[in-house]
Design an enzyme around this catalytic site. Structure first.
Site, PDB file in Angstrom:
ATOM      1  N   LYS A 109       0.865  -1.188   0.000  1.00  0.00           N
ATOM      2  CA  LYS A 109       0.000   0.000   0.000  1.00  0.00           C
ATOM      3  C   LYS A 109       0.899   1.234   0.000  1.00  0.00           C
ATOM      4  O   LYS A 109       1.755   1.385   0.875  1.00  0.00           O
ATOM      5  CB  LYS A 109      -0.888   0.009   1.244  1.00  0.00           C
ATOM      6  CG  LYS A 109      -1.708   1.286   1.418  1.00  0.00           C
ATOM      7  CD  LYS A 109      -2.365   1.330   2.783  1.00  0.00           C
ATOM      8  CE  LYS A 109      -1.370   1.458   3.903  1.00  0.00           C
ATOM      9  NZ  LYS A 109      -0.648   2.768   3.911  1.00  0.00           N
ATOM     10  N   VAL A 115       8.981  -5.232   7.111  1.00  0.00           N
ATOM     11  CA  VAL A 115       8.059  -5.067   8.233  1.00  0.00           C
ATOM     12  C   VAL A 115       8.217  -3.668   8.829  1.00  0.00           C
ATOM     13  O   VAL A 115       9.321  -3.111   8.843  1.00  0.00           O
ATOM     14  CB  VAL A 115       8.325  -6.153   9.295  1.00  0.00           C
ATOM     15  CG1 VAL A 115       7.460  -5.957  10.526  1.00  0.00           C
ATOM     16  CG2 VAL A 115       8.082  -7.538   8.685  1.00  0.00           C
ATOM     17  N   GLY A 117       2.244  -3.717   5.010  1.00  0.00           N
ATOM     18  CA  GLY A 117       2.435  -5.144   4.799  1.00  0.00           C
ATOM     19  C   GLY A 117       1.515  -6.003   5.643  1.00  0.00           C
ATOM     20  O   GLY A 117       0.833  -6.892   5.139  1.00  0.00           O
ATOM     21  N   GLY A 118       1.473  -5.746   6.950  1.00  0.00           N
ATOM     22  CA  GLY A 118       0.614  -6.526   7.832  1.00  0.00           C
ATOM     23  C   GLY A 118      -0.850  -6.345   7.506  1.00  0.00           C
ATOM     24  O   GLY A 118      -1.632  -7.305   7.538  1.00  0.00           O
ATOM     25  N   SER A 119      -1.243  -5.120   7.175  1.00  0.00           N
ATOM     26  CA  SER A 119      -2.634  -4.851   6.816  1.00  0.00           C
ATOM     27  C   SER A 119      -3.010  -5.549   5.517  1.00  0.00           C
ATOM     28  O   SER A 119      -4.099  -6.113   5.389  1.00  0.00           O
ATOM     29  CB  SER A 119      -2.858  -3.339   6.677  1.00  0.00           C
ATOM     30  OG  SER A 119      -2.649  -2.681   7.911  1.00  0.00           O
ATOM     31  N   ASP A 150      -5.779   0.376   8.504  1.00  0.00           N
ATOM     32  CA  ASP A 150      -5.371   0.307   7.095  1.00  0.00           C
ATOM     33  C   ASP A 150      -5.979  -0.879   6.353  1.00  0.00           C
ATOM     34  O   ASP A 150      -5.865  -0.963   5.129  1.00  0.00           O
ATOM     35  CB  ASP A 150      -3.841   0.216   6.986  1.00  0.00           C
ATOM     36  CG  ASP A 150      -3.167   1.578   7.024  1.00  0.00           C
ATOM     37  OD1 ASP A 150      -3.877   2.596   6.940  1.00  0.00           O
ATOM     38  OD2 ASP A 150      -1.937   1.617   7.141  1.00  0.00           O
TER      39      ASP A 150
END
Length: 286
Positions: free
Chosen positions: A10, A96, A102-104, A137
């Site tokens: 994103k 990270v 990335g996590g979202s 996010d």
């Protein structure tokens, strides 16, 4: 069930902090695009719910006992009233704590993949609400296409029509936790941006975006001065139309008219930096 789902990076083409709610959450206004790199989530049948993490950035997630992917899976199963059963593998290719969601994106991919795998056909509004409870996010990452994101992340509207263009992403290998950057932000809030329905070409879009900003860039640079070096290095590349930090950093991006120009610029950056370059991610192709 044997499915794959892309979790593209994103990228905040601009990010204004427009206010702060009484509960401490900041209000944002951002134009979001996706690409040109992505994690990948794979799903196979399983007796329970398991997650294996592999890929170049897997080690950064190894200590996490409750990855966002697992939380998304459990939340979807609880909402639908079905057992949370799947053997998931996350191929972690995005750095990270790097400002590219990335996590979202991984959690959004889990919601999409498992909604199909479990045959749920969850209504979009319900999936959006689940995503928002997991993280601000995640709603914008659900569709993985250009969008205008506002509020604390719950307001996701169609973006202006973006012209053909390409992005270069670069990260110098430093992590920037989002709460730390927000705490370091000072000064007044910014107004919401006024955007057209479309831009005729990448140069026109870059010129309009240059009048806007990322309000988290200055505090991120104060915390990690190398971010300014990355922006300068990208801006110096031939064909770069705009260079800016994404999200809360430390990943920065360059906007280019063509994928070839973006890839040539990536090749000129230091080898020690993580880079990715190419056209915007197309949700229909993923």
């Amino acid at each position: 069930m044997s499915l794959r789902e892309a979790a593209p990076a994103k990228v905040n083409l601009f990010l204004h902090v427009t206010g702060r709610r009484d509960d401490g959450y900041h209000l944002l206004d951002s134009l979001v695009a996706f690409g040109p790199a992505a994690d990948e989530l794979r799903g196979a049948p399983g007796g329970g719910l398991t997650l294996t993490v592999e890929g170049p950035f897997a080690a950064a997630l190894a200590p996490e006992p409750d990855n966002l992917v697992l939380r998304a899976a459990r939340a979807l199963a609880a909402h639908a009233g079905v057992p949370a059963r799947a053997a998931l593998t996350l191929v972690k290719r995005l750095p990270v704590a790097s400002g590219i969601g990335g996590g979202s994106a991984d959690a959004a991919a889990a919601l999409r993949l498992l909604d199909r795998a479990w045959g749920l056909a969850t209504p979009p509004a319900a999936l959006h609400a689940l995503a928002l409870r997991l993280g601000a996010d995640i709603p914008v990452c659900l569709a993985a296409r250009p969008a205008r994101m506002q509020g604390v992340g719950e307001v996701v509207r169609p973006a202006p029509r973006l012209p053909p263009c390409a992005l270069l992403l670069a990260n110098p290998g430093v992590a920037l936790p989002t709460p730390e950057v927000f705490r370091a932000r000072t000064g007044p809030f910014s107004p919401e941006a006024v955007l057209p329905d479309s831009w005729p070409d990448a140069a026109a879009m870059a010129a309009a975006l240059a009048a806007l900003r990322n309000d988290l860039e200055a505090p991120a640079i104060a915390l990690r001065p190398v971010v300014a070096d990355v922006i300068s290095a990208i801006a110096a590349q031939p064909g770069c139309l705009l260079a800016r930090m994404s999200g809360s950093g430390a990943t920065c991006f360059g906007l280019f008219a063509t994928a070839a120009a973006a890839k040539a610029a990536a090749a000129a950056l230091p080898d020690a930096w993580w880079t990715a370059a190419g056209p915007l991610y197309e949700a229909t192709a993923g």
